[in-house]
Design an enzyme around this catalytic site. Structure first.
Site, PDB file in Angstrom:
ATOM      1  CG  ASP A 147     -14.040  15.071 -52.715  1.00  0.00           C
ATOM      2  OD1 ASP A 147     -13.717  16.270 -52.844  1.00  0.00           O
ATOM      3  OD2 ASP A 147     -13.297  14.222 -52.194  1.00  0.00           O
ATOM      4  CB  THR A 175     -14.191  15.675 -45.378  1.00  0.00           C
ATOM      5  OG1 THR A 175     -14.577  16.108 -44.067  1.00  0.00           O
ATOM      6  CG2 THR A 175     -15.414  15.230 -46.135  1.00  0.00           C
ATOM      7  NE  ARG A 208      -8.209  15.032 -39.043  1.00  0.00           N
ATOM      8  CZ  ARG A 208      -7.678  13.844 -39.248  1.00  0.00           C
ATOM      9  NH1 ARG A 208      -8.407  12.752 -39.007  1.00  0.00           N
ATOM     10  NH2 ARG A 208      -6.436  13.720 -39.686  1.00  0.00           N
ATOM     11  CD  GLU A 233     -10.767  13.091 -31.411  1.00  0.00           C
ATOM     12  OE1 GLU A 233      -9.656  12.573 -31.627  1.00  0.00           O
ATOM     13  OE2 GLU A 233     -11.837  12.608 -31.843  1.00  0.00           O
ATOM     14  CG  HIS A 250      -9.342   9.685 -33.531  1.00  0.00           C
ATOM     15  ND1 HIS A 250      -9.137  11.039 -33.524  1.00  0.00           N
ATOM     16  CD2 HIS A 250      -9.006   9.276 -34.793  1.00  0.00           C
ATOM     17  CE1 HIS A 250      -8.698  11.445 -34.706  1.00  0.00           C
ATOM     18  NE2 HIS A 250      -8.616  10.386 -35.493  1.00  0.00           N
ATOM     19  N   GLY A 253      -8.480   3.803 -37.791  1.00  0.00           N
ATOM     20  CA  GLY A 253      -7.296   3.488 -38.593  1.00  0.00           C
ATOM     21  C   GLY A 253      -6.253   2.675 -37.874  1.00  0.00           C
ATOM     22  CE1 TYR A 254      -4.901   5.055 -33.712  1.00  0.00           C
ATOM     23  CE2 TYR A 254      -4.844   3.830 -31.654  1.00  0.00           C
ATOM     24  CZ  TYR A 254      -4.656   5.005 -32.349  1.00  0.00           C
ATOM     25  OH  TYR A 254      -4.226   6.121 -31.688  1.00  0.00           O
TER      26      TYR A 254
END
Length: 366
Positions: A147, A175, A208, A233, A250, A253-254
């Site tokens: 990073d 990132t 991403r 997407e 995607h 994070g659900y």
């Protein structure tokens, strides 16, 4: 009276915001400029692009996005218009980290990732990357960080160059997508980087999609690929989809808890901006989120339990079959994907043995 327009998919939006004025609910994909002419506050998700086309000439003075990122927000334009905005950084960090653990458990079961002396590289060590790093260390990984922007700001932070990551077993991408400046991440993972990776290494992207050059990845045959995000997407390259070991729409994070966390973060920002008092206690909202009870069968280990809760292999097959039949179903899959419970919201019965309890603690169950 405050007039609020909110994406109807934001959890608990009515319970939290309904007492503060007129609340209008609408699907995020259908929110248009004409809907906002007399609206003071817009509450949205990443499906809605927040820019001049949406807000020019409206009464909107506050935008709250219940998302961990803000790629969909033209923050420069909002600042020029003195429109206050907020989002939910880190709200989904635990959910994404646990998605990575589900993938690791699946790869272990398929003998595609070593269980002992494994190494991992985290590229992008922000809210999500930090949690992923911590969770991987707890199950035995040696973890390296990349990073450069953070290293520039923090003298004690060690950022390992990309060229030094050729021999790691697992590369995790977390990132943001940055196309300008000193540290762009667009196509950061290109043909050169992919060729450098050792055969059999795992590349996992839950950040991403365009951080990876997907065309270069399509030509790469020596790396095991796990993708939750895709360049271009909701259009997915079907050839690349077939080559992936793990493929999901995607949804890393659900989780129920991440969604609630994000709503609460924009709720707090809303209260602060409009100088309002809280009408709900967090403990009351927690009661709305039911915990899940999972029966542990004899002989199960921690990885079996993880794959009972969420099996990346099964979900990958479902995505392949669905998109093979209709390539336009990516957003449908994402929109209707069942929310997971984070490990902290899962109760195991009967009480695990001391040995299994220790193993579960390492994987993050409390």
């Amino acid at each position: 009276m405050i007039k609020i327009l909110a994406d109807d998919r934001i959890p608990f939006v009515s319970e939290l915001f309904g007492d503060f004025g007129e609340l209008i609910l609408k699907p995020g994909a259908h929110i248009q400029n004409r809907d906002l002419l007399a609206v003071n506050a817009l509450l949205t998700r990443s499906i809605t692009s927040v820019d001049s086309a949406l807000l020019e000439g409206t009464a909107v003075e506050f935008v709250g996005s219940a998302t961990a990122g803000f790629d969909h927000i033209d923050s420069t334009w909002l600042k020029k218009q003195s429109i206050h905005w907020a989002y939910a950084p880190g709200a989904n960090a635990t959910a994404v980290a646990e998605y990575v653990l589900h993938c690791v458990a699946y790869l272990h079961k398929k003998n595609l990732l070593p269980r002992k002396s494994a190494t991992a590289a985290i590229i992008g060590v922000g809210h999500v990357g930090c949690v992923v790093s911590d969770r991987l260390r707890k199950i035995g990984f040696t973890v390296f960080h990349n990073d450069p922007p953070r290293a520039q700001l923090e003298k004690d932070f060690i950022s390992v160059p990309l060229a030094s990551l050729a021999n790691v077993d697992l590369v995790c991408l977390h990132t943001p997508l940055v196309k300008t400046g000193n540290f762009p991440t667009y196509h950061l993972i290109d043909n050169r980087f992919l060729k450098m990776l050792k055969p059999g290494s795992v590349l996992l992207n839950a950040g991403r999609g365009a951080v990876i050059d997907n065309n270069a990845l399509l030509q790469c045959d020596h790396v095991i690929t796990c993708l939750d995000v895709w360049e271009n997407e909701p259009t997915v390259n079907l050839q690349l989809l077939e080559k992936t070991t793990i493929a999901t729409p995607h949804i890393a994070g659900y989780s129920k808890q991440a969604k609630l966390r994000a709503t609460l973060m924009i709720y707090d920002a809303f209260l602060k901006y409009f100088h309002l008092s809280d009408t709900r206690r967090f403990s009351e909202l927690q009661q709305l989120q039911e915990t899940m009870t999972l029966n542990i069968q004899d002989g199960r280990n921690a990885e079996d339990i993880l794959l009972t809760l969420f099996d990346p292999g099964r979900e990958s097959q479902r995505m392949r079959e669905t998109l093979a039949e209709n390539p336009d179903q990516f957003e449908y899959l994402r929109r209707h994907f069942p929310l997971r419970n984070e490990f902290s919201a899962i109760q195991l019965t009967p009480t695990p043995s001391a040995l299994l309890r220790k193993e579960l603690d390492d994987w993050g169950f409390k």
